[in-house]
Design an enzyme around this catalytic site. Structure first.
Site, short mmCIF file in Angstrom:
data_model
loop_
_atom_site.label_atom_id
_atom_site.label_comp_id
_atom_site.label_asym_id
_atom_site.label_seq_id
_atom_site.Cartn_x
_atom_site.Cartn_y
_atom_site.Cartn_z
N HIS A 37 -6.81 -61.83 -5.12
CA HIS A 37 -5.60 -61.64 -5.93
C HIS A 37 -4.49 -62.62 -5.52
O HIS A 37 -3.81 -63.17 -6.37
CB HIS A 37 -5.06 -60.22 -5.74
CG HIS A 37 -5.95 -59.14 -6.23
ND1 HIS A 37 -6.56 -58.24 -5.39
CD2 HIS A 37 -6.34 -58.79 -7.48
CE1 HIS A 37 -7.27 -57.39 -6.09
NE2 HIS A 37 -7.17 -57.70 -7.36
N GLY A 147 -9.39 -64.13 -12.41
CA GLY A 147 -10.38 -64.67 -11.49
C GLY A 147 -11.76 -64.78 -12.11
O GLY A 147 -12.17 -63.94 -12.92
N ASP A 150 -14.67 -61.95 -12.15
CA ASP A 150 -14.92 -61.16 -13.36
C ASP A 150 -15.07 -62.14 -14.52
O ASP A 150 -14.24 -62.17 -15.44
CB ASP A 150 -13.77 -60.19 -13.61
CG ASP A 150 -13.56 -59.26 -12.42
OD1 ASP A 150 -14.48 -58.49 -12.12
OD2 ASP A 150 -12.50 -59.33 -11.77
N SER A 185 -13.61 -57.88 -3.44
CA SER A 185 -13.38 -56.87 -4.47
C SER A 185 -12.68 -55.70 -3.81
O SER A 185 -12.98 -55.36 -2.65
CB SER A 185 -14.73 -56.41 -5.03
OG SER A 185 -14.58 -55.16 -5.70
N SER A 186 -11.77 -55.08 -4.54
CA SER A 186 -11.09 -53.90 -3.98
C SER A 186 -12.12 -52.81 -3.68
O SER A 186 -11.92 -51.98 -2.80
CB SER A 186 -10.05 -53.37 -4.97
OG SER A 186 -9.13 -54.39 -5.26
N ARG A 187 -13.22 -52.80 -4.43
CA ARG A 187 -14.24 -51.75 -4.24
C ARG A 187 -15.08 -51.97 -2.98
O ARG A 187 -15.82 -51.06 -2.59
CB ARG A 187 -15.14 -51.66 -5.48
CG ARG A 187 -14.42 -51.09 -6.70
CD ARG A 187 -15.37 -50.81 -7.85
NE ARG A 187 -14.75 -50.01 -8.89
CZ ARG A 187 -14.26 -50.49 -10.04
NH1 ARG A 187 -14.31 -51.78 -10.29
NH2 ARG A 187 -13.72 -49.68 -10.93
O1 PAF Z 1 -9.44 -57.31 -13.34
C1 PAF Z 1 -8.69 -56.31 -13.24
O2 PAF Z 1 -8.17 -56.00 -12.18
C2 PAF Z 1 -8.39 -55.48 -14.49
O3 PAF Z 1 -9.52 -55.37 -15.30
C3 PAF Z 1 -7.18 -55.98 -15.29
C4 PAF Z 1 -7.40 -57.36 -15.87
C5 PAF Z 1 -5.94 -56.00 -14.40
C6 PAF Z 1 -6.89 -55.03 -16.46
O4 PAF Z 1 -6.64 -53.73 -16.03
#
Ligand code: PAF
Length: 283
Positions: A37, A147, A150, A185-187
């Protein structure tokens, strides 16, 4: 740095900045920020006069069975990272602020959102395109950074922007990995140490499939992908998909294909991770 909690405050701020001729860059996120991010914030910082980061765990992109309630959140840490990376404003609404209880309007892309994640999460992209449309109307960005982790989401948003004439440039940012290759990834925080170690098989498998596809050509894809799925299963993963598609239309590769998206979604334990490689391929 200013934190906006309401749609009205954000839109007034953005419209005033526009009137002054400022270039606005938006970084949409669901918070729990990591180096992936902050790399998006850094890109926006270089290009825009005003950088707005949205932090909103968007309920409409989660199916009822998914992890909306336990999705990781740490607003104080997010605030610190946004400050350190030079964001000017954060938009952090509550779900009740973002959506009317009787909201009945969706924005839906219907082609690129069908395969891959769209096949296993049928309402996911509709939630993403709806919230991103709202964020564009509220933050009035000239550019927005997404990014390549995704990649399908990025392609769907690009198509939406093209089809609906949003005056927003979509900027693609490189995928960021941990030193051992795991895509950030946050996950990832859901993973046990053992699951995290085994999940490295995703990146290894993608690299192996990529090198085989480059060496043997796309005609060998069925065999190569079958071997890839077997390797992921051997590492203890439950494969949602491992596919290679034309990156232009996310359809099967054909004679016109210039670039492919090799993409995987794999469960380790209950955590679904995605990763991809984007590259040119000869036939
Ligand atoms: O990629 C993400 O974190 C989300 O899908 C987004 C683009 C912020 C939409 O909620």
């Amino acid at each position: 740095m200013t934190v906006f909690k309401t749609r009205r405050e954000l839109q007034e701020f953005a419209l005033a900045a526009k009137r002054q001729g400022k270039v606005i860059g938006l970084v949409p996120t669901m918070g729990y920020l990591h180096a992936g991010h902050t790399s998006l914030i850094d890109i926006a910082r270089k290009r825009a006069d005003i950088v707005i980061v949205s932090i909103f765990v968007n309920p409409t992109q989660f199916a009822p069975t998914e992890d909306l309630d336990r999705y990781p959140r740490d607003f104080e840490r997010d605030l610190k990272l946004c400050t350190e990376h030079g964001a000017d404003a954060i938009f952090a609404p509550e779900p009740g602020e973002m959506y009317f209880a009787d909201a009945s309007t969706w924005v839906q892309e219907t082609m690129l959102s069908r395969p891959l994640c769209g096949a296993s999460r049928p309402t996911f992209f509709r939630g993403v395109t709806t919230v991103v449309s709202k964020l564009f109307l509220l933050a009035q960005p000239d550019l927005a950074v997404f990014g390549l982790k995704d990649a399908q989401q990025l392609f769907v948003i690009r198509r939406m922007v093209r089809d609906l004439d949003f005056p927003v440039e979509i900027v693609a940012a490189p995928l960021v990995r941990d030193a051992d290759g795991l895509a950030l990834s946050s996950r990832n925080r859901y993973l046990s140490d053992d699951e995290r170690r085994r999940a490295l098989a995703i990146h290894h498998t993608l690299l192996e499939c990529k090198s085989e596809l480059l060496a043997r050509g796309i005609a060998a894809a069925p065999e190569i992908l079958a071997a890839g799925k077997a390797a992921l299963a051997a590492a203890g993963g439950k494969v949602d998909y491992l596919e290679v598609l034309d990156s232009g239309d996310l359809e099967a590769v054909d004679g016109d294909t210039k670039e492919v998206l090799l993409a995987a979604a794999v469960f380790f334990g209950t955590t679904r991770l995605i990763d991809n490689e984007l590259f040119e391929v000869s036939r």
